[in-house]
Design a protein around this motif. Structure first.
Motif, PDB file in Angstrom:
ATOM      1  N   LYS A 417      19.346   1.685  47.209  1.00  0.00           N
ATOM      2  CA  LYS A 417      19.924   0.391  46.830  1.00  0.00           C
ATOM      3  C   LYS A 417      20.970  -0.049  47.851  1.00  0.00           C
ATOM      4  N   ARG A 418      21.818   0.881  48.298  1.00  0.00           N
ATOM      5  CA  ARG A 418      22.836   0.537  49.304  1.00  0.00           C
ATOM      6  C   ARG A 418      22.196   0.162  50.633  1.00  0.00           C
ATOM      7  N   CYS A 419      21.151   0.904  51.031  1.00  0.00           N
ATOM      8  CA  CYS A 419      20.457   0.582  52.279  1.00  0.00           C
ATOM      9  C   CYS A 419      19.936  -0.852  52.243  1.00  0.00           C
ATOM     10  N   PHE A 420      19.330  -1.212  51.130  1.00  0.00           N
ATOM     11  CA  PHE A 420      18.755  -2.540  50.941  1.00  0.00           C
ATOM     12  C   PHE A 420      19.843  -3.611  50.991  1.00  0.00           C
ATOM     13  N   LYS A 421      20.907  -3.411  50.231  1.00  0.00           N
ATOM     14  CA  LYS A 421      21.974  -4.408  50.157  1.00  0.00           C
ATOM     15  C   LYS A 421      22.684  -4.565  51.503  1.00  0.00           C
ATOM     16  N   GLN A 422      22.900  -3.450  52.213  1.00  0.00           N
ATOM     17  CA  GLN A 422      23.545  -3.522  53.515  1.00  0.00           C
ATOM     18  C   GLN A 422      22.690  -4.314  54.506  1.00  0.00           C
ATOM     19  N   CYS A 423      21.396  -4.057  54.532  1.00  0.00           N
ATOM     20  CA  CYS A 423      20.510  -4.766  55.454  1.00  0.00           C
ATOM     21  C   CYS A 423      20.492  -6.264  55.168  1.00  0.00           C
ATOM     22  N   LEU A 424      20.568  -6.640  53.911  1.00  0.00           N
ATOM     23  CA  LEU A 424      20.593  -8.061  53.574  1.00  0.00           C
ATOM     24  C   LEU A 424      21.917  -8.709  53.978  1.00  0.00           C
ATOM     25  N   LYS A 425      22.997  -7.932  54.000  1.00  0.00           N
ATOM     26  CA  LYS A 425      24.309  -8.469  54.369  1.00  0.00           C
ATOM     27  C   LYS A 425      24.434  -8.722  55.870  1.00  0.00           C
ATOM     28  N   ILE A 426      23.670  -7.984  56.666  1.00  0.00           N
ATOM     29  CA  ILE A 426      23.839  -8.034  58.120  1.00  0.00           C
ATOM     30  C   ILE A 426      23.297  -9.346  58.669  1.00  0.00           C
ATOM     31  N   ASN A 427      24.123 -10.028  59.424  1.00  0.00           N
ATOM     32  CA  ASN A 427      23.730 -11.299  60.029  1.00  0.00           C
ATOM     33  C   ASN A 427      23.093 -11.011  61.383  1.00  0.00           C
ATOM     34  N   SER A 428      21.842 -10.565  61.345  1.00  0.00           N
ATOM     35  CA  SER A 428      21.151 -10.137  62.562  1.00  0.00           C
ATOM     36  C   SER A 428      20.347 -11.293  63.142  1.00  0.00           C
ATOM     37  N   PRO A 429      20.552 -11.618  64.423  1.00  0.00           N
ATOM     38  CA  PRO A 429      19.829 -12.749  65.015  1.00  0.00           C
ATOM     39  C   PRO A 429      18.334 -12.469  65.106  1.00  0.00           C
ATOM     40  N   ALA A 430      17.528 -13.409  64.647  1.00  0.00           N
ATOM     41  CA  ALA A 430      16.075 -13.225  64.639  1.00  0.00           C
ATOM     42  C   ALA A 430      15.466 -13.361  66.025  1.00  0.00           C
ATOM     43  N   GLU A 431      16.196 -14.012  66.952  1.00  0.00           N
ATOM     44  CA  GLU A 431      15.586 -14.331  68.244  1.00  0.00           C
ATOM     45  C   GLU A 431      15.652 -13.192  69.254  1.00  0.00           C
ATOM     46  N   ARG A 432      16.381 -12.110  68.948  1.00  0.00           N
ATOM     47  CA  ARG A 432      16.427 -11.000  69.897  1.00  0.00           C
ATOM     48  C   ARG A 432      16.591  -9.681  69.160  1.00  0.00           C
ATOM     49  N   LYS A 433      16.321  -8.601  69.885  1.00  0.00           N
ATOM     50  CA  LYS A 433      16.438  -7.271  69.305  1.00  0.00           C
ATOM     51  C   LYS A 433      17.914  -6.933  69.093  1.00  0.00           C
ATOM     52  N   GLN A 434      18.280  -6.613  67.885  1.00  0.00           N
ATOM     53  CA  GLN A 434      19.615  -6.097  67.617  1.00  0.00           C
ATOM     54  C   GLN A 434      19.509  -5.214  66.378  1.00  0.00           C
ATOM     55  N   THR A 435      18.798  -4.145  66.519  1.00  0.00           N
ATOM     56  CA  THR A 435      18.570  -3.270  65.387  1.00  0.00           C
ATOM     57  C   THR A 435      18.267  -1.873  65.898  1.00  0.00           C
ATOM     58  N   MET A 436      18.122  -0.938  64.989  1.00  0.00           N
ATOM     59  CA  MET A 436      17.752   0.421  65.332  1.00  0.00           C
ATOM     60  C   MET A 436      16.382   0.401  66.013  1.00  0.00           C
ATOM     61  N   GLN A 437      16.243   1.083  67.147  1.00  0.00           N
ATOM     62  CA  GLN A 437      14.982   1.040  67.895  1.00  0.00           C
ATOM     63  C   GLN A 437      14.349   2.430  67.966  1.00  0.00           C
ATOM     64  N   PHE A 438      13.019   2.452  67.917  1.00  0.00           N
ATOM     65  CA  PHE A 438      12.256   3.696  68.042  1.00  0.00           C
ATOM     66  C   PHE A 438      11.163   3.495  69.087  1.00  0.00           C
ATOM     67  N   PRO A 439      10.874   4.527  69.900  1.00  0.00           N
ATOM     68  CA  PRO A 439       9.690   4.440  70.761  1.00  0.00           C
ATOM     69  C   PRO A 439       8.449   4.197  69.889  1.00  0.00           C
ATOM     70  N   LEU A 440       7.458   3.471  70.422  1.00  0.00           N
ATOM     71  CA  LEU A 440       6.328   3.020  69.615  1.00  0.00           C
ATOM     72  C   LEU A 440       5.644   4.163  68.873  1.00  0.00           C
TER      73      LEU A 440
END
Length: 528
Positions: A417-440
């Motif tokens: 529940k906290r993971c979900f709520k935190q992700c919704l709170k984050i004002n992450s720009p949709a036009e560029r990568k700004q998140t946790m990244q993993f090799p494909l």
């Protein structure tokens, strides 16, 4: 000289992310930046082999090949650190050690048989060690009274790393912190005047990692990235055009003090540069305890509002919390839990206060004859330990609040529940990568494993997982990587909360979650 550089194993701990590493196909979270910087300080004519024992243990052939073994360690690596010293001595090898643990407690390294102690910061002490070797000295302790100019620090030997075994790469921009928290050993080790590299120097390190092929998340390991705000802004202003020019190859996380939320310009620069997460030392919502421990920077503005502003700047919040401050009122654990639920911090690191060597807290408790021996992290190197001093409220009460808090916070439904709520709170720009990244390849593996474990195998959270995942996909797909990464980390914490409970129960002699009345006697503490 043939030098074998070894980095000791970590025990299972809060930060080891064991199950997450297994699910995602990594071996360790970040590389050991200190020892690969030491490698860059060694003479060019030396032959070097490096093994991070958390990734690739050394072989018998490595032991036979080397003349000298060099170790670096933090306190939590204590057991393997001593085992490696003793093995090297038994094999007739010379041993040199450094890092935060031997710098804080040098006698323990000597007692295990280390020949050379390269203490404090290596830019100053490694050259002294090399000069001593050249003069034929068989042993020595090398210390520095002053702090080095980190603009002269060499580029770490990133080429020595098995880079695909790590979740993140790492660089360091600064050392030291301007604040005066009583319990913190950072100001003891690195001073209260933050020293920074030049922006061009840090950019060169990023370029090196880029040229070596690294793409993905990168941890700026400074203990307080914003300690020198003027210089960090200089760095960010050069970092922003570099990441744009290179099409955002890295996303960043770091550690910072809560006063980050007071500087809108700094938040904006970090957002533009691609910072997706920050670790904050919140410690406690109790203002009295913050004042007692001299963490006054956390008392200037409401902490919940600070968290909101940092989320709005596009950053996920990790945070540390502590129980056991002097004068702490009963129920501190419940108040911490309430704060965490309100702020939706997904992975709170809840700990019991420890008096670390040479800190202001250590010296005060020593004067008050309240330090104890045979317990605590200084004894065993384990995070899940009772305090190594006599607290002002019952040990059993603190231990119960710790285990209860950790158990409840990492109950699977609460965590997701906290993971979900935190992700919704984050004002992450949709036009560029700004998140946790993993090799494909590893990213696909992680997604399939999370879906199997949480979307199919665990009936108690199955429905919650699918509902939350669908909402993230529909409403904020730009944080999907982050959400799935947090979900995967849950597999580690759901195991770790059991281990934390077992470790504390063993020290108490009973399970605090099964006891409804206070025990007649406190756990035995031996005065030092």
């Amino acid at each position: 000289m043939k030098a074998l550089l070894l980095y000791p194993q970590f025990p299972q701990s809060f930060w080891s992310y064991d199950r997450f590493m297994e699910i995602a196909g990594f071996k360790a979270v970040i590389p050991p930046l200190g020892i690969i910087t030491v490698a860059a300080l060694l003479p060019k004519e030396w032959e070097i082999r490096f093994c991070d024992r958390n990734v690739n243990p050394e072989t018998d052939a490595d032991w036979q090949w080397c003349d000298l073994v060099i170790l670096s360690a933090m306190l939590v690596q204590k057991p393997d650190f001593h085992a490696l010293i003793q093995k090297a001595v038994k094999l007739g090898k010379k041993v040199a050690v450094g890092g935060p643990y031997p710098t804080s407690l040098p006698q323990e390294a000597l007692d295990s048989g280390a020949h050379y102690l390269i203490l404090d910061e290596g830019e100053i002490t490694v050259p002294h060690f090399i000069a001593a070797l050249n003069q034929g000295q068989e042993q020595g302790i090398f210390r520095a009274q002053e702090k080095p100019d980190v603009t002269q620090s060499p580029m770490p030997r990133f080429d020595l790393l098995k880079r695909d075994a790590y979740f993140m790469m790492a660089i360091q921009f600064s050392r030291g912190c301007p604040f005066n928290c009583e319990f913190c050993d950072i100001i003891t080790l690195y001073g209260r005047k933050p020293r920074t590299k030049e922006p061009s120097q840090a950019i060169a390190e990023l370029q090196k990692l880029y040229d070596l092929g690294w793409r993905g998340s990168l941890f700026i390991v400074d203990d307080n990235f914003i300690g020198n705000q003027r210089n960090v802004k200089r760095f960010l202003r050069e970092l922003i055009p570099w990441v744009k020019q290179h099409n955002y190859p890295f996303t960043f996380m770091t550690e910072a003090s809560v006063n980050l939320a007071e500087d809108d310009e700094l938040l904006d620069l970090m957002n533009q540069a691609g910072f997706y997460a920050v670790f904050l030392g919140i410690e406690t919502p109790d203002q009295d305890s913050l004042k007692v421990t001299h963490k006054l920077q956390n008392t200037r503005h409401p902490l919940i509002e600070a968290c909101r502003k940092i989320n709005q700047a596009g950053m996920l919040i990790y945070a540390g919390f502590i129980l056991g401050f002097d004068g702490e009122r009963s129920g501190a654990g419940e108040r911490i839990q309430a704060f965490i639920e309100k702020s939706s911090i997904p992975q709170p690191m809840l700990g019991i206060l420890q008096a670390l060597p040479n800190t202001q807290l250590w010296h005060r408790l020593e004067k008050e004859q309240r330090l104890v021996e045979g317990v605590g992290i200084t004894k065993v190197g384990d995070q899940n330990t009772l305090m190594n001093f006599t607290p002002t409220r019952p040990v059993a009460e603190i231990a119960k609040e710790y285990v209860e808090g950790f158990w409840n916070l990492y109950e699977p439904k609460n965590y997701l529940k906290r993971c979900f709520k935190q992700c919704l709170k984050i004002n992450s720009p949709a036009e560029r990568k700004q998140t946790m990244q993993f090799p494909l390849g590893k990213g696909l593996r992680l997604v399939s494993q999370v879906i199997w474990h949480q979307g199919i195998r665990r009936p108690e959270i199955r429905q919650q997982f699918w509902q939350q995942l669908l909402t993230i996909v529909l409403i904020k797909p730009q944080v999907l990587n982050m959400y799935l990464g947090l979900c995967a980390a849950g597999e580690h914490f759901w195991e770790y909360r059991v281990l934390a409970r077992e470790r504390i129960s063993e020290q108490l002699g009973y399970d605090p979650l099964k006891v409804t009345v206070k025990p007649e006697k406190e756990p035995m503490l031996v005065r030092s």
